[in-house]
Enzyme design. Structure first.
Site, PDB file in Angstrom:
ATOM      1  N   ARG A  73      -2.053   7.982  96.628  1.00 15.15           N
ATOM      2  CA  ARG A  73      -2.713   8.137  95.423  1.00 15.15           C
ATOM      3  C   ARG A  73      -4.351   8.092  95.361  1.00 15.15           C
ATOM      4  O   ARG A  73      -5.080   8.907  94.930  1.00 15.15           O
ATOM      5  CB  ARG A  73      -2.376   7.835  94.121  1.00 15.15           C
ATOM      6  CG  ARG A  73      -2.344   6.290  93.783  1.00 15.15           C
ATOM      7  CD  ARG A  73      -1.700   5.936  92.558  1.00 15.15           C
ATOM      8  NE  ARG A  73      -1.411   4.425  92.629  1.00 15.15           N
ATOM      9  CZ  ARG A  73      -1.773   3.758  91.565  1.00 15.15           C
ATOM     10  NH1 ARG A  73      -2.022   4.029  90.413  1.00 15.15           N
ATOM     11  NH2 ARG A  73      -1.405   2.186  91.392  1.00 15.15           N
TER      12      ARG A  73
ATOM     13  N   GLU B  48       2.390  18.137  78.829  1.00 15.99           N
ATOM     14  CA  GLU B  48       2.655  18.526  80.211  1.00 15.99           C
ATOM     15  C   GLU B  48       2.737  19.970  80.292  1.00 15.99           C
ATOM     16  O   GLU B  48       2.319  20.844  81.202  1.00 15.99           O
ATOM     17  CB  GLU B  48       3.638  18.106  80.959  1.00 15.99           C
ATOM     18  CG  GLU B  48       3.431  16.161  81.518  1.00 15.99           C
ATOM     19  CD  GLU B  48       4.149  15.505  80.088  1.00 15.99           C
ATOM     20  OE1 GLU B  48       4.685  15.800  79.375  1.00 15.99           O
ATOM     21  OE2 GLU B  48       3.365  14.383  80.293  1.00 15.99           O
TER      22      GLU B  48
ATOM     23  N   PHE C 190       7.430  14.347  85.374  1.00 19.62           N
ATOM     24  CA  PHE C 190       7.097  15.164  84.191  1.00 19.62           C
ATOM     25  C   PHE C 190       6.402  16.314  84.607  1.00 19.62           C
ATOM     26  O   PHE C 190       6.285  17.407  83.871  1.00 19.62           O
ATOM     27  CB  PHE C 190       6.174  14.391  83.304  1.00 19.62           C
ATOM     28  CG  PHE C 190       6.603  13.050  82.994  1.00 19.62           C
ATOM     29  CD1 PHE C 190       7.824  12.858  82.441  1.00 19.62           C
ATOM     30  CD2 PHE C 190       5.734  12.202  82.946  1.00 19.62           C
ATOM     31  CE1 PHE C 190       8.209  11.668  82.110  1.00 19.62           C
ATOM     32  CE2 PHE C 190       6.029  10.849  82.769  1.00 19.62           C
ATOM     33  CZ  PHE C 190       7.258  10.688  82.196  1.00 19.62           C
TER      34      PHE C 190
END
Lengths: 286, 329
Positions: free
Chosen positions: B25, B73, B98
């Site tokens: 990330r 979302e 999500f």
């Protein structure tokens, strides 16, 4: 600027043309949504032939106003309006829902000129429209964004997510039109999942709310032109499902079905008899 | 460094020694800032997870192009589509459970059906998110994105590859889904390692069995190959970072030349990389296959390495699968 009687008459005539197109295309298609399409024809005429800044010959014009139909199942009214406005040849309305047609059962962006978004799954159009308004704000473009949702559609949580976003970002270039016809597939909205007090809900979400008769073009124009600085706007437009065709008005069974040949002929002859009222009488909601 | 690694990929020299450990990330976070410098249309939308999705640097660098959506979302996916239709290049970020989990319908219609140029970033993907448990372990995201027309699916293997991919996707006019994990993982590529969307990279040229892996399992595959070389088993290792469109040529070549394939991914066995590879193999050059993946069950809480070990998502699991597939060859 004052709107002349002639302008009103023109817009009312246009609404009648749109309704005729809707009947013709739905009968030919053999399936589709009649009531909501007919019920919003006056709003579409007002938007595309008076309020919105757009150019069918210049689809990529950045400064254009944008319209997103979130309750996209009533796309016959949008297709009819785009045809009348010259976005594509009118004879193509006969291809609605047919194999190979650019007029898909629900709108497909990219398939037909003038469609700003795809739609079908409810509430999605509202978020898309909010994104367009946000982009215009970031780029300091003067284009406005208009979006219609159905009242039943407001059962969707995403509607309220989008409203919070629009309000938070003070997207005053944004106008929401709620097609308040009180009917959804399973019955009356207040039985299926009550929305009232809708005006108060929308106000509390940070919107300037204007209740308007969705069939009174003069009032619609006034409502579209009314602006409150730095506040997004909602037109809570009271409409009659099936408006203009007597045997369809207020009948929930016409939500999701088309007229057959005989019914279509009857509807067309009714519409032909409609005379312009020049905005001289107000609707039953006032 | 093993001599068997394909030199043209300039892999890290310390892979089998003590590789650097950096979360993938972080690569996204740095890559999206570079993409932001390269194109002023790049915007980032985030759902109340700015720091953990590594968007803080973008927010600090381009505050006017960072849009906080709150915990919504579905709304994020739609707003991104609307912005894309207005010329923006939105990156939308949340946890992979999500995004694309919760907002799949919006991704399908608002984004993919309309070819909205939106980049969907699934953070904290895989079981390695650990203690949060099954609810937050995205193990189905490749399956639900791979089936969507118009959507490209990318699963980079480490920090550098995630960074390169985050930059590269801004340059292609297409919706993209990219997933990456939370935890520190070995850095196996280098700044010089070439990366091209849609091309599977053969990191190790072996002849006996091919391991086709993505994400964190690429490292595990290389480790497995190194261990097996001692047993006289010569593994080919392919980093298949682009799950869709998949590099059919490299897969067919591997099937023909090695005669057996093992796939490895931090994802459910159904619908992921393994199935994508199997589709190509079954149609073009059927060979025995084994899958290293989550075997159709939910995860649980635990430390990342404990979980990877428990569910066989490591070099040991790969070695076991290789031996099994060899018996069927």
């Amino acid at each position: 600027m004052a709107v002349t009687d002639a302008q009103i008459e023109y817009l009312e005539d246009m609404a009648t043309h749109i309704r005729e197109d809707i009947i013709i295309m739905l009968e030919k298609a053999g399936s589709g949504h009649s009531a909501g399409s007919l019920g919003t024809a006056d709003i579409f005429s007002t938007l595309y032939f008076h309020v919105m800044k757009h150019d069918p010959k210049n689809l990529d014009w950045e400064e254009r106003d944008r319209f997103v139909l979130s309750n996209a199942h009533i796309c016959p009214v949008l297709y009819a309006t785009l045809a009348e406005a010259g976005y594509y040849p009118k004879k193509e309305i006969m291809t609605l829902r047919k194999l190979g047609s650019r007029l898909q059962g629900h709108p497909h962006k990219g398939a037909l000129p003038g469609l700003e978004a795809s739609g079908g799954p409810l509430a999605q159009g509202l978020s898309i429209a909010a994104g367009m308004a946000m982009a215009a704000k970031i780029d300091a473009r003067r284009s406005r964004v208009f979006c219609m949702v159905g009242d039943g559609e407001m059962n969707e949580g995403q509607v309220w997510e989008a409203l919070m976003f629009i309000s938070k970002n003070r997207l005053h270039n944004f106008t929401l039109i709620v097609d308040r016809n009180n009917i959804q597939i399973d019955g009356f909205t207040e039985d299926v999942m009550p929305l009232e007090p809708l005006h108060d809900k929308l106000t509390s979400f940070g919107f300037h709310v204007i209740e308007v008769d969705g069939h009174n073009i003069r009032r619609l124009i006034e409502a579209f032109e009314e602006t409150i600085f730095e506040k997004p706007k909602v037109l809570l437009a009271h409409t009659i499902p099936g408006k203009g065709v007597d045997f369809m008005e207020f009948k929930p069974e016409w939500h999701g079905k088309p007229p057959n040949k005989e019914e279509a002929d009857k509807a067309i002859s009714e519409l032909e008899q409609l005379r312009s009222l020049g905005g001289k009488i107000t609707g039953e909601h006032e | 460094m093993s001599n068997s690694l394909n030199k043209k990929f300039h892999l890290a020299g310390n892979i089998f020694d003590s590789p650097d450990q950096v979360p993938a990330r972080n690569g996204y976070g740095e890559g999206v800032v570079q993409a932001g410098y390269a194109d002023e249309n790049v915007v980032v939308l985030c759902c109340d997870l700015t720091e953990s999705t590594r968007n803080a640097k973008f927010k600090e660098t381009f505050p006017e192009r960072f849009i906080e959506i709150g915990i919504a979302e579905q709304n994020m996916a739609g707003i991104a589509a609307g912005m894309a239709f207005s010329g923006k290049i939105p990156y939308i970020s949340s946890y992979a459970t999500f995004n694309p989990g919760r907002n799949w319908d919006q991704i399908r219609i608002s984004i993919c059906y309309s070819m909205a140029n939106v980049k969907i970033m699934g953070a904290h993907a895989g079981i390695s998110v650990g203690p949060d448990g099954a609810t937050h372990q995205a193990m189905e995201d490749i399956a639900i994105t791979r089936c969507l027309p118009n959507l490209k699916v990318i699963v980079p293997c480490d920090y550098w590859e995630t960074k390169k991919a985050a930059i590269a996707i801004a340059g292609i006019e297409s919706p993209v889904y990219m997933r990456f994990g939370r935890e520190k993982i070995p850095v196996i590529t280098t700044e010089k390692t070439p990366f091209q969307i849609g091309r599977a990279d053969t990191y190790r040229d072996g002849q006996d069995v091919t391991v086709i892996a993505c994400g964190s399992l690429v490292y595990e595959a290389l480790v497995a190959a190194e261990k097996l070389s001692g047993d006289g088993i010569d593994l080919r290792v392919i980093n298949c970072h682009t799950v869709k469109p998949i590099d059919e040529k490299s897969i067919i070549k591997a099937a023909k030349e090695t005669g057996a394939i093992v796939t490895a991914e931090e994802h459910q066995v159904h619908g992921g990389l393994g199935n994508a590879v199997a589709e190509v193999v079954a149609k073009n050059s059927p060979v025995p296959m084994e899958y290293v993946a989550m075997m159709d069950r939910f995860g649980e809480s635990g430390e990342p390495n404990e979980l990877m070990h428990k569910f066989g998502l490591d070099s040991k699991g790969i070695i076991k699968a290789v031996k099994k597939v060899l018996r069927r060859k």
